[in-house]
Design a protein around this motif. Sequence first.
Motif, PDB file in Angstrom:
ATOM      1  N   MET A 127       0.823  -1.208   0.000  1.00 18.84           N
ATOM      2  CA  MET A 127       0.000   0.000   0.000  1.00 18.84           C
ATOM      3  C   MET A 127       0.859   1.260   0.000  1.00 18.84           C
ATOM      4  O   MET A 127       0.560   2.227  -0.709  1.00 18.84           O
ATOM      5  N   ASN A 128       1.930   1.253   0.790  1.00 16.74           N
ATOM      6  CA  ASN A 128       2.819   2.411   0.806  1.00 16.74           C
ATOM      7  C   ASN A 128       3.531   2.590  -0.521  1.00 16.74           C
ATOM      8  O   ASN A 128       3.715   3.710  -0.999  1.00 16.74           O
ATOM      9  N   ALA A 129       3.949   1.480  -1.138  1.00 19.74           N
ATOM     10  CA  ALA A 129       4.616   1.566  -2.438  1.00 19.74           C
ATOM     11  C   ALA A 129       3.666   2.129  -3.498  1.00 19.74           C
ATOM     12  O   ALA A 129       4.057   2.957  -4.324  1.00 19.74           O
ATOM     13  N   LEU A 130       2.414   1.686  -3.471  1.00 19.41           N
ATOM     14  CA  LEU A 130       1.421   2.232  -4.399  1.00 19.41           C
ATOM     15  C   LEU A 130       1.200   3.716  -4.146  1.00 19.41           C
ATOM     16  O   LEU A 130       1.039   4.508  -5.092  1.00 19.41           O
ATOM     17  N   THR A 131       1.194   4.109  -2.889  1.00 14.33           N
ATOM     18  CA  THR A 131       1.046   5.526  -2.541  1.00 14.33           C
ATOM     19  C   THR A 131       2.210   6.334  -3.088  1.00 14.33           C
ATOM     20  O   THR A 131       2.032   7.422  -3.646  1.00 14.33           O
ATOM     21  N   PHE A 132       3.439   5.817  -2.932  1.00  9.06           N
ATOM     22  CA  PHE A 132       4.615   6.516  -3.450  1.00  9.06           C
ATOM     23  C   PHE A 132       4.557   6.651  -4.974  1.00  9.06           C
ATOM     24  O   PHE A 132       4.906   7.697  -5.523  1.00  9.06           O
ATOM     25  N   LYS A 133       4.134   5.599  -5.643  1.00  8.24           N
ATOM     26  CA  LYS A 133       4.060   5.654  -7.103  1.00  8.24           C
ATOM     27  C   LYS A 133       2.968   6.613  -7.572  1.00  8.24           C
ATOM     28  O   LYS A 133       3.060   7.186  -8.653  1.00  8.24           O
ATOM     29  N   TRP A 183      -1.544   4.958   4.504  1.00  7.86           N
ATOM     30  CA  TRP A 183      -2.218   3.685   4.742  1.00  7.86           C
ATOM     31  C   TRP A 183      -2.573   3.545   6.225  1.00  7.86           C
ATOM     32  O   TRP A 183      -3.677   3.123   6.572  1.00  7.86           O
ATOM     33  N   THR A 184      -1.640   3.918   7.084  1.00  4.35           N
ATOM     34  CA  THR A 184      -1.914   3.874   8.521  1.00  4.35           C
ATOM     35  C   THR A 184      -3.098   4.770   8.875  1.00  4.35           C
ATOM     36  O   THR A 184      -4.002   4.374   9.624  1.00  4.35           O
ATOM     37  N   GLY A 185      -3.086   5.990   8.339  1.00  9.33           N
ATOM     38  CA  GLY A 185      -4.180   6.912   8.615  1.00  9.33           C
ATOM     39  C   GLY A 185      -5.513   6.410   8.108  1.00  9.33           C
ATOM     40  O   GLY A 185      -6.544   6.545   8.781  1.00  9.33           O
ATOM     41  N   LEU A 186      -5.510   5.817   6.917  1.00  8.50           N
ATOM     42  CA  LEU A 186      -6.757   5.279   6.361  1.00  8.50           C
ATOM     43  C   LEU A 186      -7.271   4.109   7.192  1.00  8.50           C
ATOM     44  O   LEU A 186      -8.486   3.974   7.395  1.00  8.50           O
TER      45      LEU A 186
END
Length: 553
Positions: free
Chosen positions: A71-77, A89-92
């Motif tokens: 999820m974090n990698a997708l967020t970075f991309k 992701w943590t916040g969501l």
Amino acid sequence: MNDLHKSKPFVWGLFILFCVLWFYMLGRTLIPSDEGRYAEMAREMAITGDWITPRLNGLKYFEKPPLQIWMNALTFKTFGLGEWQARLWTGLCGLLGILLTALAGCKLYGPRIGFAAGLVLASSFLWAALGHINTLDMGLSGMMTLTLAALLIAQRDDATLRERRNWMVACWAGMAFAVLSKGPVAIAVPGAVLVLYTLISRDWSIWKRLHLGMGLALFFAMTVPWFLLVSIRNPDFPYFLFIHENFQRFTSKVHHRVGPWYYFIPILLLGILPWLGVFFQSLWIAGKERPSGFQPKKMLMIWAGFIFFFFSISGSKLPSYILPIFPALALLIAIYLESASRTAIAITAGLMATIGTAGLLLSSRIPRLTDEPLEVANFHAAEPWAIAAAALALAGALVVLWWVKQRRDNLQQLATLALAITGFIAGQLLIAGTEPHGRSRAGLALVPAIQAELTPDMKLYAVGMYDQTLPYYLQRTMTLVEHADEMEFGVGQEPQLWIPTMAQWMDVWARGPKAIAITRPEIYSDLAKNLGVHMRVIARDAKRVVITNDIHK
């Protein structure tokens, strides 16, 4: 004012303001070690495109499954590298847990209790704090809340067949996501809770309503592919994750995270603030439920009690391990608050007022919490934030106490709203006050000096240490020297990627091209005594010294 939960403009306005503050607070400096570790793993995954084998500092790293890293990698991309992106992701997941808790309360006990349950969980200090820290436990807790909330909604006595099926699908999906977040514990805990609930409530019929066939098929379809693929590519993975990281972590002290049997008691009492005044009464009501049909209060009590007991007897303890119990506690507290006496509300507000007063009196002592001269300024910077948080908590409590004295109508809902709003904002103010300390721990002041010397092909060494956060901010991996730490498995798999002894590194350092090394001050002092080690200090702080072998600049 009697039915605040029925006013859509009020509820939506409150929710939007809450979300603005909730997501705004994600954009703080990442703090070692967990936040830097999981941000860096996601950065490396996004760059390499290897979505099967997680890596930390370029080395295989199998301590946990990959859902949060994905999820974090997708967020970075999608949004680029950054601090709020690393915590998104943590916040969501934290927000999802709040919404699901509110929904479960609404479905089981009505919209008023659902609204209160959401307020209680959103303002519980530990939940609100860990919703803004990039660690795996909020991701796990969010998915376990999906498991719990979906089970409660599906099993309620007035659920239709379609609702029961759909929500049980969501329950099984929640368990699958939880396993992909943190491993087998995510199915062992709900399974044990279900068995205990059956024995205590004698509700044997629940097993007929679990949709076991469809649920297990979905669960395995979601979890098996990654476990299978990563095991094929990395034959040592199953033993490391299932035996070393789960069985040995629980049964031994191999990870050096020990604690006494009462370790989680103060964490729970602090984490449930501002609701401590009604906490124990809320647990009591679970035992008064009618012993027929589905008994959600017993389920909630068993869920919270078993998880607390399970991690209390574990050989490995961290404060965040009991986070999954808070949605269950929030529901029980909301149920109790619906009919709480004026005395109970006065006690709750009185405790909050006491804590606020103590905070105002003790805030000036914050700088005395450190013995490091360079950290005193950071602790001084936290003072005004602590004072503001304490003052707000005190103000909210005094308002509620005034309402109690005035015998206000709808006291329960007004008090819940006031304590929740002031408690949540006070907690966020405390978190905001840690930013200077966070920047210091992360070593951000060193980054410009390192970047000024660092070129894309230059070696970067971590000598006798590994800084969890600097690699993310530098966007570079480091070559480990004589210190494998938690990457011991990785260097064992790929020993060519590190330098096992200081002597070998000193030889490479002396003969090689320009390079940069980060080390501890005491190691630097030892190196400085060796006339054969050429080095120039680029930057330093209380915990790190950055050197280069280019001494001619």
